[in-house]
Write an enzyme that holds these catalytic residues in place. Structure first.
Site, PDB file in Angstrom:
ATOM      1  N   THR A  40      17.692 -31.430 -12.698  1.00 29.04           N
ATOM      2  CA  THR A  40      16.589 -30.505 -13.004  1.00 29.04           C
ATOM      3  C   THR A  40      17.154 -29.282 -13.724  1.00 29.04           C
ATOM      4  O   THR A  40      18.270 -28.847 -13.418  1.00 29.04           O
ATOM      5  CB  THR A  40      15.901 -30.076 -11.691  1.00 29.04           C
ATOM      6  OG1 THR A  40      15.286 -31.223 -11.104  1.00 29.04           O
ATOM      7  CG2 THR A  40      14.845 -29.011 -11.908  1.00 29.04           C
ATOM      8  N   ASP A  87      23.275 -33.822 -14.370  1.00 23.87           N
ATOM      9  CA  ASP A  87      22.622 -32.606 -13.873  1.00 23.87           C
ATOM     10  C   ASP A  87      23.321 -31.377 -14.440  1.00 23.87           C
ATOM     11  O   ASP A  87      24.466 -31.465 -14.914  1.00 23.87           O
ATOM     12  CB  ASP A  87      22.695 -32.584 -12.333  1.00 23.87           C
ATOM     13  CG  ASP A  87      21.553 -31.801 -11.704  1.00 23.87           C
ATOM     14  OD1 ASP A  87      20.923 -30.992 -12.412  1.00 23.87           O
ATOM     15  OD2 ASP A  87      21.307 -31.993 -10.500  1.00 23.87           O
ATOM     16  N   GLY A 134      21.208 -25.198  -7.614  1.00 16.53           N
ATOM     17  CA  GLY A 134      19.976 -24.916  -6.891  1.00 16.53           C
ATOM     18  C   GLY A 134      19.229 -23.677  -7.315  1.00 16.53           C
ATOM     19  O   GLY A 134      18.223 -23.332  -6.699  1.00 16.53           O
ATOM     20  N   GLU A 180      18.590 -33.063  -5.590  1.00 13.28           N
ATOM     21  CA  GLU A 180      19.736 -33.233  -6.496  1.00 13.28           C
ATOM     22  C   GLU A 180      20.959 -33.736  -5.726  1.00 13.28           C
ATOM     23  O   GLU A 180      21.705 -34.584  -6.217  1.00 13.28           O
ATOM     24  CB  GLU A 180      20.063 -31.906  -7.192  1.00 13.28           C
ATOM     25  CG  GLU A 180      19.034 -31.530  -8.252  1.00 13.28           C
ATOM     26  CD  GLU A 180      19.243 -30.142  -8.823  1.00 13.28           C
ATOM     27  OE1 GLU A 180      18.720 -29.897  -9.919  1.00 13.28           O
ATOM     28  OE2 GLU A 180      19.895 -29.297  -8.185  1.00 13.28           O
ATOM     29  N   LYS A 196      29.239 -20.852 -17.355  1.00 14.42           N
ATOM     30  CA  LYS A 196      29.097 -21.250 -15.944  1.00 14.42           C
ATOM     31  C   LYS A 196      30.452 -21.477 -15.264  1.00 14.42           C
ATOM     32  O   LYS A 196      30.502 -21.723 -14.065  1.00 14.42           O
ATOM     33  CB  LYS A 196      28.284 -22.545 -15.860  1.00 14.42           C
ATOM     34  CG  LYS A 196      26.894 -22.491 -16.502  1.00 14.42           C
ATOM     35  CD  LYS A 196      25.892 -21.906 -15.565  1.00 14.42           C
ATOM     36  CE  LYS A 196      24.459 -21.908 -16.062  1.00 14.42           C
ATOM     37  NZ  LYS A 196      23.823 -23.181 -16.110  1.00 14.42           N
TER      38      LYS A 196
END
Ligand code: 5RP
Length: 223
Positions: free
Chosen positions: A25, A81, A95, A103, A121
């Site tokens: 997601t 993901d 999350g 997930e 990230k």
């Protein structure tokens, strides 16, 4: 091309005909779904996928990507993901988009987990707040336990409590710099009322990192 899109296209290039997939997601996954839809259309690629959120499910339906369930396919060839932070050992915080519980279930069901991020990230150590999904009934108890570990903040959206697709609230816990992510994960798992958290330990098998000009892939053997 955006770094996230570069990472997403790199991960999607790994998918092979006939595979059953897990779909994460978020905005990086959105790029990945669009790239996958292109491959389905242009190469006649036959795949099925389990979505981890209502948002991803809707996007798959819009893009005509065939869906399945974990009941029909409890074992997946590969899941892809995004992530909110990734350390040097490929441990992740996930999350921030609220889909952490599904997930993690999908990641655990997959033989390989491909994480796609832009280089912002990456961090040698995990130090961002960790999302923790709790049962509404146990929220107060969980919050008391979480206060012993760090600084918990109940997530809100548009001034109201945020609810996941599972009907649970999320508490984002600032644990500072996490020296031992596996131990932190064990501590969170032990709290009554916690149904899931965003520390993804030893799940990533491939990290696809997009930059402004290139993509780097780091591979790990499944644990
Ligand atoms: C959702 C997630 C996402 O993968 C994470 O928040 C990264 O999102 P984005 O790709 O939009 O940066 O864990 O629950």
């Amino acid at each position: 091309m955006e770094p996230k899109e570069r990472a997403a296209r790199s991960a999607i290039s790994r998918i092979q005909d006939g595979q059953v997939l897990g779909f994460g997601t978020g905005s990086t996954v959105q790029y990945a779904l669009e790239a996958l839809a292109e491959r389905i259309r242009d190469e006649d690629l036959r795949v099925l996928g389990v979505p981890t959120s209502l948002q991803t499910q809707r996007e798959c339906q819009r893009l005509k990507i065939p869906l399945t369930t974990l009941e029909e396919h409890p074992s997946l060839h590969l899941a892809f993901d995004g992530a909110d932070q990734v350390d040097d050992d490929l441990q992740c915080i996930k999350g921030y988009g609220g889909a952490l519980l599904r997930e993690k279930i999908v990641a655990a069901a997959a033989q390989r987990l491909l994480i796609m991020v832009d280089d912002s990230k990456l961090s040698p150590r995990l130090n961002k707040p960790v999302p923790v999904e709790v049962m509404p009934f146990g929220m107060g108890v969980a919050q008391t336990f979480l206060q012993k570990l760090g600084r918990p903040v109940l997530r809100s959206k548009d001034g109201d409590t945020y609810w996941t697709d599972n009907g649970n609230p999320v508490i984002d816990v600032d644990l500072g710099t996490i020296a031992d992510p596996a131990e932190a994960a064990r501590q969170l798992d032990a709290i009554p009322g916690v149904v899931g958290h965003g520390l993804f330990i030893d799940l990533t098998t491939e990290l696809h990192v997009g930059t402004a000009t290139s993509v780097r892939i780091i591979e790990r053997e499944p644990v």
